[in-house]
Design a protein around this motif. Structure first.
Motif, PDB file in Angstrom:
ATOM      1  N   SER A   1      12.673  29.664  53.686  1.00  0.00           N
ATOM      2  CA  SER A   1      13.921  30.291  54.118  1.00  0.00           C
ATOM      3  C   SER A   1      14.930  29.220  54.521  1.00  0.00           C
ATOM      4  O   SER A   1      14.574  28.093  54.866  1.00  0.00           O
ATOM      5  CB  SER A   1      13.630  31.201  55.316  1.00  0.00           C
ATOM      6  N   HIS A   2      16.198  29.596  54.501  1.00  0.00           N
ATOM      7  CA  HIS A   2      17.258  28.679  54.930  1.00  0.00           C
ATOM      8  C   HIS A   2      17.861  29.103  56.271  1.00  0.00           C
ATOM      9  O   HIS A   2      18.862  28.553  56.700  1.00  0.00           O
ATOM     10  CB  HIS A   2      18.347  28.601  53.860  1.00  0.00           C
ATOM     11  N   HIS A   3      17.232  30.075  56.917  1.00  0.00           N
ATOM     12  CA  HIS A   3      17.708  30.564  58.209  1.00  0.00           C
ATOM     13  C   HIS A   3      17.125  29.715  59.337  1.00  0.00           C
ATOM     14  O   HIS A   3      15.941  29.365  59.326  1.00  0.00           O
ATOM     15  CB  HIS A   3      17.334  32.035  58.399  1.00  0.00           C
TER      16      HIS A   3
ATOM     17  N   ILE B   1       3.407  12.602  56.690  1.00  0.00           N
ATOM     18  CA  ILE B   1       4.813  12.798  56.320  1.00  0.00           C
ATOM     19  C   ILE B   1       5.169  14.272  56.417  1.00  0.00           C
ATOM     20  O   ILE B   1       4.439  15.129  55.923  1.00  0.00           O
ATOM     21  CB  ILE B   1       5.062  12.331  54.869  1.00  0.00           C
ATOM     22  N   ILE B   2       6.303  14.546  57.028  1.00  0.00           N
ATOM     23  CA  ILE B   2       6.885  15.881  57.013  1.00  0.00           C
ATOM     24  C   ILE B   2       8.256  15.741  56.338  1.00  0.00           C
ATOM     25  O   ILE B   2       9.016  14.827  56.644  1.00  0.00           O
ATOM     26  CB  ILE B   2       7.001  16.495  58.427  1.00  0.00           C
ATOM     27  N   ALA B   3       8.511  16.616  55.393  1.00  0.00           N
ATOM     28  CA  ALA B   3       9.773  16.555  54.647  1.00  0.00           C
ATOM     29  C   ALA B   3      10.198  17.973  54.291  1.00  0.00           C
ATOM     30  O   ALA B   3       9.430  18.928  54.421  1.00  0.00           O
ATOM     31  CB  ALA B   3       9.597  15.716  53.376  1.00  0.00           C
ATOM     32  N   GLY B   4      11.418  18.093  53.831  1.00  0.00           N
ATOM     33  CA  GLY B   4      11.911  19.407  53.437  1.00  0.00           C
ATOM     34  C   GLY B   4      13.138  19.288  52.551  1.00  0.00           C
ATOM     35  O   GLY B   4      13.669  18.194  52.322  1.00  0.00           O
ATOM     36  N   HIS B   5      13.567  20.426  52.079  1.00  0.00           N
ATOM     37  CA  HIS B   5      14.667  20.501  51.112  1.00  0.00           C
ATOM     38  C   HIS B   5      15.860  21.222  51.733  1.00  0.00           C
ATOM     39  O   HIS B   5      15.731  21.929  52.717  1.00  0.00           O
ATOM     40  CB  HIS B   5      14.183  21.258  49.872  1.00  0.00           C
ATOM     41  N   ASP B   6      16.997  21.039  51.101  1.00  0.00           N
ATOM     42  CA  ASP B   6      18.244  21.742  51.416  1.00  0.00           C
ATOM     43  C   ASP B   6      18.924  21.260  52.691  1.00  0.00           C
ATOM     44  O   ASP B   6      19.574  22.041  53.383  1.00  0.00           O
ATOM     45  CB  ASP B   6      18.047  23.259  51.433  1.00  0.00           C
ATOM     46  N   TYR B   7      18.797  19.968  52.980  1.00  0.00           N
ATOM     47  CA  TYR B   7      19.540  19.385  54.090  1.00  0.00           C
ATOM     48  C   TYR B   7      20.921  19.000  53.557  1.00  0.00           C
ATOM     49  O   TYR B   7      21.142  17.888  53.071  1.00  0.00           O
ATOM     50  CB  TYR B   7      18.811  18.148  54.650  1.00  0.00           C
TER      51      TYR B   7
ATOM     52  N   THR C   1      23.446  25.429  56.589  1.00  0.00           N
ATOM     53  CA  THR C   1      23.572  24.949  57.963  1.00  0.00           C
ATOM     54  C   THR C   1      22.342  25.283  58.808  1.00  0.00           C
ATOM     55  O   THR C   1      22.004  24.524  59.715  1.00  0.00           O
ATOM     56  CB  THR C   1      24.839  25.515  58.638  1.00  0.00           C
ATOM     57  N   GLY C   2      21.656  26.380  58.497  1.00  0.00           N
ATOM     58  CA  GLY C   2      20.435  26.728  59.243  1.00  0.00           C
ATOM     59  C   GLY C   2      19.373  25.659  59.097  1.00  0.00           C
ATOM     60  O   GLY C   2      18.683  25.309  60.059  1.00  0.00           O
TER      61      GLY C   2
ATOM     62  N   MET D   1      19.982  22.415  58.308  1.00  0.00           N
ATOM     63  CA  MET D   1      20.477  21.215  58.986  1.00  0.00           C
ATOM     64  C   MET D   1      20.304  21.312  60.503  1.00  0.00           C
ATOM     65  O   MET D   1      19.839  20.365  61.139  1.00  0.00           O
ATOM     66  CB  MET D   1      21.940  20.973  58.631  1.00  0.00           C
ATOM     67  N   GLU D   2      20.652  22.458  61.066  1.00  0.00           N
ATOM     68  CA  GLU D   2      20.545  22.624  62.516  1.00  0.00           C
ATOM     69  C   GLU D   2      19.093  22.561  62.984  1.00  0.00           C
ATOM     70  O   GLU D   2      18.788  21.949  64.010  1.00  0.00           O
ATOM     71  CB  GLU D   2      21.197  23.937  62.943  1.00  0.00           C
ATOM     72  N   ALA D   3      18.180  23.175  62.240  1.00  0.00           N
ATOM     73  CA  ALA D   3      16.764  23.159  62.623  1.00  0.00           C
ATOM     74  C   ALA D   3      16.177  21.754  62.524  1.00  0.00           C
ATOM     75  O   ALA D   3      15.449  21.312  63.420  1.00  0.00           O
ATOM     76  CB  ALA D   3      15.972  24.132  61.751  1.00  0.00           C
ATOM     77  N   VAL D   4      16.485  21.050  61.456  1.00  0.00           N
ATOM     78  CA  VAL D   4      15.987  19.679  61.298  1.00  0.00           C
ATOM     79  C   VAL D   4      16.538  18.800  62.419  1.00  0.00           C
ATOM     80  O   VAL D   4      15.789  18.048  63.059  1.00  0.00           O
ATOM     81  CB  VAL D   4      16.352  19.107  59.903  1.00  0.00           C
ATOM     82  N   ASN D   5      17.831  18.902  62.676  1.00  0.00           N
ATOM     83  CA  ASN D   5      18.447  18.113  63.749  1.00  0.00           C
ATOM     84  C   ASN D   5      17.808  18.403  65.105  1.00  0.00           C
ATOM     85  O   ASN D   5      17.655  17.500  65.928  1.00  0.00           O
ATOM     86  CB  ASN D   5      19.950  18.381  63.821  1.00  0.00           C
ATOM     87  N   ALA D   6      17.418  19.649  65.335  1.00  0.00           N
ATOM     88  CA  ALA D   6      16.863  20.042  66.627  1.00  0.00           C
ATOM     89  C   ALA D   6      15.389  19.685  66.797  1.00  0.00           C
ATOM     90  O   ALA D   6      14.958  19.371  67.905  1.00  0.00           O
ATOM     91  CB  ALA D   6      17.047  21.552  66.827  1.00  0.00           C
ATOM     92  N   PHE D   7      14.605  19.727  65.718  1.00  0.00           N
ATOM     93  CA  PHE D   7      13.152  19.653  65.878  1.00  0.00           C
ATOM     94  C   PHE D   7      12.447  18.480  65.201  1.00  0.00           C
ATOM     95  O   PHE D   7      11.262  18.277  65.422  1.00  0.00           O
ATOM     96  CB  PHE D   7      12.505  20.957  65.387  1.00  0.00           C
TER      97      PHE D   7
END
Length: 184
Positions: free
Chosen positions: A125-127, A147-153, A158-159, A161-167
């Motif tokens: 999800s992107h939420h 390694i932890i990684a993800g897509h759609d940054y 924005t959901g 980006m905000e989650a990655v920035n926070a956690f």
């Protein structure tokens, strides 16, 4: 019988033929980054484009767990179509290495797993709430040094980006891609 890992070129060429949203340079990054993993988790696999690129360079005895509930939305084909395509992709991956698909939400599917994965890739999800949950699950399940990684940054999501920035502590955005990554 499993064996014959695919070369990077073969893997990316084949993966790009699978429905999905990963760019060729992102598929290359997945292959290069996860080919050394012996235990990998992917949250959000859709038809398996990123899953294919991540797995077919791994050793034949590696294990990958793919978690995706296959939800129908206005901008995707039917869940049955996605299931058929993903099953075909998984069958091809299983010629090279071991992969298991679980068709549940990550919070349900991963409840009983321990810290066992060398790497994880999050692309569900992107939420914000969903991505936050997936990140927190992954942080709990990836081994130290993993390694932890993800897509759609990127600004379209924005959901994410905000989650990655926070956690995600000390993550990096991979140049020329929409991928974020951190070492634990």
């Amino acid at each position: 019988m499993r064996g014959n890992m695919l070369s990077r070129h073969e893997a990316v060429t084949c993966a790009y033929g699978i429905p999905g949203m990963m760019w060729p340079q992102e598929l290359c990054w997945l292959y290069d980054t996860f080919s050394k993993s012996t235990s990998h988790l992917e949250i959000g696999s859709y038809c398996g484009r990123s899953l294919f690129a991540s797995c077919v360079g791994m050793s034949p005895d590696a294990f990958t767990l793919s978690v995706d509930p296959i939800s129908e939305t206005d901008n995707t084909p039917s869940a049955e179509w996605v299931r058929i395509v993903r099953n075909a992709t998984v069958s091809e991956i299983q010629r090279h290495t071991n992969v298991k698909c679980v068709e549940e939400k990550s919070i349900d599917a991963l409840r009983d797993y321990e810290r066992m994965f060398d790497s994880t890739f999050i692309d569900g999800s992107h939420h914000y709430a969903d991505v936050s949950c997936d990140i927190q699950l992954a942080l709990r399940l990836v081994k130290p040094g993993g390694i932890i990684a993800g897509h759609d940054y990127w600004p379209c999501h924005t959901g994410v980006m905000e989650a990655v920035n926070a956690f995600v502590p000390k993550f990096q955005a991979v140049p020329g891609t929409r991928i974020w990554v951190a070492s634990l």
